[in-house]
Design a protein around this motif. Structure first.
Motif, PDB file in Angstrom:
ATOM      1  N   LEU A 101       0.839  -1.190   0.000  1.00 22.75           N
ATOM      2  CA  LEU A 101       0.000   0.000   0.000  1.00 22.75           C
ATOM      3  C   LEU A 101       0.878   1.245   0.000  1.00 22.75           C
ATOM      4  O   LEU A 101       1.706   1.432   0.883  1.00 22.75           O
ATOM      5  N   ILE A 102       0.687   2.091  -1.006  1.00 24.09           N
ATOM      6  CA  ILE A 102       1.508   3.301  -1.091  1.00 24.09           C
ATOM      7  C   ILE A 102       0.669   4.585  -1.010  1.00 24.09           C
ATOM      8  O   ILE A 102       1.221   5.681  -0.960  1.00 24.09           O
ATOM      9  N   GLY A 103      -0.652   4.440  -0.994  1.00 25.62           N
ATOM     10  CA  GLY A 103      -1.487   5.637  -0.921  1.00 25.62           C
ATOM     11  C   GLY A 103      -2.911   5.309  -0.516  1.00 25.62           C
ATOM     12  O   GLY A 103      -3.440   4.258  -0.861  1.00 25.62           O
ATOM     13  N   ASP A 104      -3.506   6.198   0.244  1.00 25.49           N
ATOM     14  CA  ASP A 104      -4.887   6.019   0.700  1.00 25.49           C
ATOM     15  C   ASP A 104      -5.615   7.351   0.525  1.00 25.49           C
ATOM     16  O   ASP A 104      -5.311   8.326   1.212  1.00 25.49           O
ATOM     17  N   GLN A 105      -6.541   7.391  -0.412  1.00 21.10           N
ATOM     18  CA  GLN A 105      -7.267   8.622  -0.708  1.00 21.10           C
ATOM     19  C   GLN A 105      -8.671   8.660  -0.108  1.00 21.10           C
ATOM     20  O   GLN A 105      -9.496   9.445  -0.535  1.00 21.10           O
ATOM     21  N   ARG A 106      -8.941   7.843   0.877  1.00 20.20           N
ATOM     22  CA  ARG A 106     -10.266   7.831   1.474  1.00 20.20           C
ATOM     23  C   ARG A 106     -10.694   9.229   1.928  1.00 20.20           C
ATOM     24  O   ARG A 106      -9.968   9.914   2.642  1.00 20.20           O
ATOM     25  N   PHE A 107     -11.870   9.628   1.462  1.00 21.16           N
ATOM     26  CA  PHE A 107     -12.504  10.894   1.831  1.00 21.16           C
ATOM     27  C   PHE A 107     -11.643  12.120   1.491  1.00 21.16           C
ATOM     28  O   PHE A 107     -11.723  13.151   2.144  1.00 21.16           O
ATOM     29  N   CYS A 108     -10.863  11.968   0.419  1.00 20.12           N
ATOM     30  CA  CYS A 108      -9.981  13.071   0.026  1.00 20.12           C
ATOM     31  C   CYS A 108     -10.752  14.274  -0.500  1.00 20.12           C
ATOM     32  O   CYS A 108     -10.206  15.378  -0.574  1.00 20.12           O
ATOM     33  N   TRP A 109     -12.017  14.085  -0.890  1.00 20.15           N
ATOM     34  CA  TRP A 109     -12.821  15.206  -1.379  1.00 20.15           C
ATOM     35  C   TRP A 109     -13.827  15.699  -0.343  1.00 20.15           C
ATOM     36  O   TRP A 109     -14.702  16.505  -0.649  1.00 20.15           O
ATOM     37  N   SER A 110     -13.712  15.228   0.888  1.00 19.81           N
ATOM     38  CA  SER A 110     -14.700  15.584   1.914  1.00 19.81           C
ATOM     39  C   SER A 110     -14.668  17.076   2.267  1.00 19.81           C
ATOM     40  O   SER A 110     -15.695  17.654   2.650  1.00 19.81           O
ATOM     41  N   ASP A 111     -13.500  17.707   2.133  1.00 18.54           N
ATOM     42  CA  ASP A 111     -13.413  19.132   2.460  1.00 18.54           C
ATOM     43  C   ASP A 111     -14.282  19.982   1.530  1.00 18.54           C
ATOM     44  O   ASP A 111     -14.771  21.045   1.929  1.00 18.54           O
ATOM     45  N   TYR A 112     -14.463  19.517   0.301  1.00 17.58           N
ATOM     46  CA  TYR A 112     -15.322  20.269  -0.625  1.00 17.58           C
ATOM     47  C   TYR A 112     -16.762  20.284  -0.121  1.00 17.58           C
ATOM     48  O   TYR A 112     -17.444  21.315  -0.188  1.00 17.58           O
ATOM     49  N   LEU A 113     -17.217  19.153   0.399  1.00 16.59           N
ATOM     50  CA  LEU A 113     -18.573  19.101   0.945  1.00 16.59           C
ATOM     51  C   LEU A 113     -18.669  19.953   2.203  1.00 16.59           C
ATOM     52  O   LEU A 113     -19.645  20.676   2.407  1.00 16.59           O
ATOM     53  N   TRP A 114     -17.641  19.899   3.028  1.00 20.71           N
ATOM     54  CA  TRP A 114     -17.653  20.691   4.256  1.00 20.71           C
ATOM     55  C   TRP A 114     -17.733  22.184   3.940  1.00 20.71           C
ATOM     56  O   TRP A 114     -18.485  22.922   4.589  1.00 20.71           O
ATOM     57  N   GLU A 115     -17.002  22.629   2.945  1.00 20.40           N
ATOM     58  CA  GLU A 115     -17.052  24.045   2.586  1.00 20.40           C
ATOM     59  C   GLU A 115     -18.437  24.451   2.104  1.00 20.40           C
ATOM     60  O   GLU A 115     -18.867  25.588   2.303  1.00 20.40           O
ATOM     61  N   CYS A 116     -19.145  23.533   1.495  1.00 20.58           N
ATOM     62  CA  CYS A 116     -20.510  23.830   1.033  1.00 20.58           C
ATOM     63  C   CYS A 116     -21.485  23.953   2.197  1.00 20.58           C
ATOM     64  O   CYS A 116     -22.369  24.810   2.185  1.00 20.58           O
ATOM     65  N   VAL A 117     -21.352  23.093   3.187  1.00 20.56           N
ATOM     66  CA  VAL A 117     -22.381  23.020   4.248  1.00 20.56           C
ATOM     67  C   VAL A 117     -22.011  23.776   5.523  1.00 20.56           C
ATOM     68  O   VAL A 117     -22.877  23.992   6.375  1.00 20.56           O
ATOM     69  N   ARG A 118     -20.785  24.191   5.682  1.00 20.09           N
ATOM     70  CA  ARG A 118     -20.300  24.670   6.988  1.00 20.09           C
ATOM     71  C   ARG A 118     -21.086  25.853   7.543  1.00 20.09           C
ATOM     72  O   ARG A 118     -21.293  25.954   8.763  1.00 20.09           O
ATOM     73  N   GLU A 119     -21.578  26.741   6.685  1.00 20.37           N
ATOM     74  CA  GLU A 119     -22.299  27.922   7.157  1.00 20.37           C
ATOM     75  C   GLU A 119     -23.810  27.705   7.197  1.00 20.37           C
ATOM     76  O   GLU A 119     -24.562  28.647   7.420  1.00 20.37           O
ATOM     77  N   SER A 120     -24.245  26.486   6.998  1.00 22.40           N
ATOM     78  CA  SER A 120     -25.681  26.195   6.940  1.00 22.40           C
ATOM     79  C   SER A 120     -26.064  25.182   8.013  1.00 22.40           C
ATOM     80  O   SER A 120     -25.221  24.686   8.760  1.00 22.40           O
TER      81      SER A 120
END
Length: 302
Positions: free
Chosen positions: A31-50
């Protein structure tokens, strides 16, 4: 109080389907890389103020409790996860959840269009190679969150209301703006091939989520082709647009050509075929009473 929910898949939405990277070393896979939930910050930026909630419908939920699912996610996003759906069928599980809870509006993020009906207005189909890193997807999510749920339409309301819809009504659903998918859009240029002849109800929306008009016809295709041509004397929609000075500053809505370009470039159509014109009229009355449409009835000078 409004309650908005985003139903979320994991693979192809919060991370690539193949999120683990391996490399062969000395005959073994390492195993040389794990991208689990690597795009989760994009969702957080969408919902954080709501106050928007997240409900997980991903296959990752099988055999897991809500607590287990939350433990998998980054902590800040996990706090927004309020539930998980049940059952094997993704869409059926989502509809059950919606029926059992008081939801003002909802959106579905998934990369598997074949898991849903051909025309599913709440679905945003993600490119699995980009997921939520796709600006188009984030824009649709942000628009959904920002829009007043009381202004969001919904043929969905009627499709879920058995007192309104009978088995004789063909349940075709096409919606606009934040609640639709790229595959489900019906443009004014597609009327001849996408809209049937026969009775039904239609809605016209802008891509920014403004509900312009609801109407009925005994021949949906013919009526919508008239609107597309936008002749001032034959189209009520054309007369409304002609007097609207604030809707589309980049288009000259006082001319046939300007209205045609606006409808082709910036509007989409939702329709339901019905068994009779009277069925369509019953739906139209209910929709008109919601007050969501910019143009109702006869044209009045402003």
């Amino acid at each position: 109080m409004e309650r908005k929910i985003i139903f979320i898949d994991f693979d192809g939405v919060l991370h690539p389907p193949q999120f683990l990277q391996f490399q062969e070393k000395e005959g073994e896979l390492v195993l040389i890389g794990d991208q689990r939930f690597c795009w989760s910050d994009y969702l957080w930026e969408c919902v954080r103020e709501s106050d928007c909630e997240i409900v997980v419908h991903s296959s990752w939920r099988h055999g897991q409790t809500l607590g287990d699912i939350r433990a998998l996610l980054p902590a800040k996003l996990a706090r927004r996860v309020s539930g998980i759906t049940r059952g094997e069928d993704r869409y059926a599980g989502i509809l059950d959840y919606v029926r059992e809870t008081k939801v003002s509006a909802y959106l579905i993020l998934d990369d598997a269009a074949d898991e849903f009906p051909e025309c599913c207005p709440e679905l945003i189909v993600c490119d699995p190679t980009q997921g939520l890193s796709d600006p188009w997807v984030c824009n649709r999510v942000t628009n959904f969150i920002d829009q007043d749920a009381s202004k969001q339409t919904s043929l969905v309301e009627f499709l879920h209301d058995e007192a309104i819809l009978t088995d004789n009504i063909t349940r075709q659903r096409f919606m606009a703006a934040d609640i639709l998918t790229r595959e489900a859009l019906v443009t004014f240029n597609e009327i001849s091939k996408a809209v049937p002849r026969g009775p039904g109800i239609y809605q016209i929306w802008t891509m920014t989520g403004i509900a312009l008009k609801v109407g009925i016809s005994s021949d949906l295709r013919k009526r919508l082709r008239t609107h597309r041509a936008s002749p001032f004397r034959r189209s009520v929609l054309a007369r409304h647009l002609n007097l609207d000075r604030t809707l589309a500053p980049n288009h000259d809505l006082t001319t046939d050509v300007g209205r045609q370009r606006f409808l082709a470039d910036e509007c989409r159509i939702a329709f339901i075929s019905t068994s009779s014109r009277s069925d369509a009229r019953n739906l139209e009355i209910r929709l008109e009473r919601t007050g969501k449409f910019r143009y109702i009835g006869k044209v009045r000078e402003r």
